[in-house]
Design an enzyme around this catalytic site. Structure first.
Site, PDB file in Angstrom:
ATOM      1  N   ALA A  19       0.850  -1.183   0.000  1.00  9.66           N
ATOM      2  CA  ALA A  19       0.000   0.000   0.000  1.00  9.66           C
ATOM      3  C   ALA A  19       0.885   1.233   0.000  1.00  9.66           C
ATOM      4  O   ALA A  19       2.102   1.145   0.119  1.00  9.66           O
ATOM      5  CB  ALA A  19      -0.901   0.001   1.233  1.00  9.66           C
ATOM      6  N   LYS A  20       0.229   2.363  -0.124  1.00  5.25           N
ATOM      7  CA  LYS A  20       0.927   3.645  -0.213  1.00  5.25           C
ATOM      8  C   LYS A  20       1.949   3.818   0.923  1.00  5.25           C
ATOM      9  O   LYS A  20       3.037   4.345   0.711  1.00  5.25           O
ATOM     10  CB  LYS A  20      -0.136   4.752  -0.148  1.00  5.25           C
ATOM     11  CG  LYS A  20       0.323   6.077  -0.677  1.00  5.25           C
ATOM     12  CD  LYS A  20       0.415   6.148  -2.185  1.00  5.25           C
ATOM     13  CE  LYS A  20       1.471   7.165  -2.594  1.00  5.25           C
ATOM     14  NZ  LYS A  20       2.111   6.932  -3.850  1.00  5.25           N
TER      15      LYS A  20
END
Ligand code: GLU
Length: 500
Positions: free
Chosen positions: A262-263
């Site tokens: 994820a980010k």
């Protein structure tokens, strides 16, 4: 109807990458695209780009272009697609709505699907009740058996409705996954999902099945987050009388902490890696190893070998770990393997991007001469800028403290004398070659009684503005006599007040 064969031999391979333009192309997308492409190229098949833009609410402007840009950057060329056309055009789902409507109506006519008039409010209330009663969420099938008369009237009155698939309530549904084998689920776990929305757009489930069939897709590669949807797709295939495609659910990609990528793990969109100076060759190699392996040990595998060796039986079901350090290392390996003139060509835009306007315009000839000095010192193309900016900037900004460092802090006059002597010695050199520069400066350092490290450190700071730089004498040769002497002269002027 049987399940597809597990043995792709003899199949006409047609794979598709089917992004939804709801965001930027991330690592998981491109890994799927790469596997699609590798199988197609390995088997002499066809790789198709299809745009799944049926979710109008999440549509992102520029999303389609970004997907194409990422594919092009990685060299994943497509044989059929929205821009190049092909026998199954159009390749953008919003231009194929009539096909999905026809399929949905066919299913309704056969009793495999039905119109549902339940309002969003009713569905929200239903969900709340189910949550309160700790029941699994799902539509309660209220509209599945509407009296024909009522149904006809509501349709006649144009009451907003969706079309839902009438999932069997008993028995089991199976699909074949190339990696996991036959997967079977109980039908009571599948609710009556929507296949056509009230705005006339299909859901992903219907559109992907209709198109995978229409485009004769042999292998459906996608992330394993789609496994829970696969039984629904299997049901649609069967209800439409289609032979299902072979699913290839790719293992999840996890960050170093073993949580889904994820980010927060850093860059997740592929174009960010391009902009940070990763090579597409390295990215392709790295992505290929996220779920596939040649032999469990080889790390550096070039594109030709990947195409030649790719096979489904070496795709694994265990998650791939996105190891950013490994990607960086791999990129360094690919940088070192590039021919010098090619590396110069790739570095050039990074220098153009970073250098101030006042700097000398970097050209290929000059960058090409610098490349041998930095090729082994780089992991990213962007590393070239801090290593080589001094070749291009007009002035080197250094303070007296920078120049003196610890060694000359209490003897500024010694540093100044050394710079003055270096100016004379270099000015008198007959040939401006790195060998000549080196022997002149070594001799001078000895005459002055200075350690090479101290003397060359002083010169390095004067000329490059840094304590680390590419090899000094080679750098001076490239920089040229005039600029070198100018910079040493400037440094002397900076020291003069301190030297008294
Ligand atoms: N449009 C889907 C997505 O972007 C593709 C899934 C698939 O390949 O079937 O996630």
């Amino acid at each position: 109807m049987g399940l597809p064969s597990a043995d792709p031999l003899g199949m006409i391979v047609r794979t598709r990458y089917a992004p939804s333009p709801t965001g930027l192309p991330h690592v998981g997308n491109m890994r799927a695209a790469l596997f699609d492409w590798l199988l197609a190229r390995n088997a002499g098949g066809t790789f198709i780009l299809r745009i799944e833009d049926t979710d109008r609410e999440r549509y992102v402007d520029g999303g389609v272009e970004a997907q194409m840009e990422a594919l092009r950057w990685l060299g994943l060329d497509w044989d059929e697609g929205p821009d190049v056309g092909g026998p199954h055009a159009p390749y953008t789902q919003s231009e194929r709505l009539a096909l999905y409507l026809e399929a949905a109506e066919r299913l309704v006519a056969n009793g495999k699907a039905y119109h549902c008039f339940c309002t969003p409010e009713r569905l929200g209330e239903l969900r709340r009740q189910q949550q309160a009663a700790k029941q699994p969420p799902g539509y309660d099938r209220r509209c599945r058996a509407l009296p024909p008369q009522e149904l006809a009237e509501r349709l006649e009155a144009d009451e907003p409705n969706v079309i839902r698939f009438a999932s069997p309530t008993e028995g089991e549904t199976s699909f074949r996954d190339a990696i996991r084998g036959v997967v079977t689920v109980e039908n009571r776990t599948i609710d009556d999902f929507v296949i056509l929305k009230s705005d006339g757009y299909p859901t992903y489930h219907l559109a992907s099945v209709v198109d995978d069939k229409a485009m004769a897709i042999s292998h459906v590669f996608r992330g394993d987050e789609w496994i829970p949807s696969a039984p629904r797709h299997a049901l649609i295939y069967t209800a439409l009388g289609y032979e299902p495609s072979l699913f290839v659910h790719l293992p999840s990609i996890l960050g170093a902490d073993r949580k889904r990528l994820a980010k927060r793990h850093g860059s997740t969109t592929v174009l960010e890696y391009r902009d940070a100076g990763y090579l597409p060759e390295a990215m392709v190699n790295f992505l290929a190893l996220l779920g596939w392996s040649l032999d469990d040990k080889t790390e550096i595998i070039d594109r030709e070998t990947l195409v030649r060796s790719f096979s489904l039986d070496r795709v694994s079901a265990t998650p791939g770990i996105f190891d950013a350090d490994k990607l960086r290392w791999m990129n360094g390996e690919y940088i070192r393997a590039l021919p010098e003139d090619e590396l110069a060509r790739r570095i050039l835009p990074f220098l153009q991007r970073e250098l101030p306007e006042t700097a000398r315009e970097p050209d290929l000839e000059l960058v090409g001469r610098i490349v041998p000095l930095i090729q082994t010192r780089m992991e990213l193309l962007a590393d070239a800028y801090p290593l080589t900016a001094f070749f291009f900037t007009r002035e080197i900004l250094v303070t007296a403290d920078d120049l003196l460092g610890k060694r000359f802090a209490s003897e500024p006059e010694v540093a100044l004398a050394a710079l003055t002597a270096a100016t004379e010695r270099l000015g008198a050199l007959p040939d401006w070659t790195h060998e000549g520069i080196q022997s002149a400066l070594r001799g001078l350092g000895e005459e002055l009684g200075l350690k090479p490290r101290d003397f060359f450190g002083l010169l390095r700071m004067a000329v490059t503005g840094s304590t680390v730089s590419p090899p000094l004498f080679e750098s001076l040769e490239i920089l040229g006599r005039e600029v070198t002497l100018e910079r040493i002269g400037d440094a002397g002027r900076t020291l003069r007040p301190a030297a008294g």
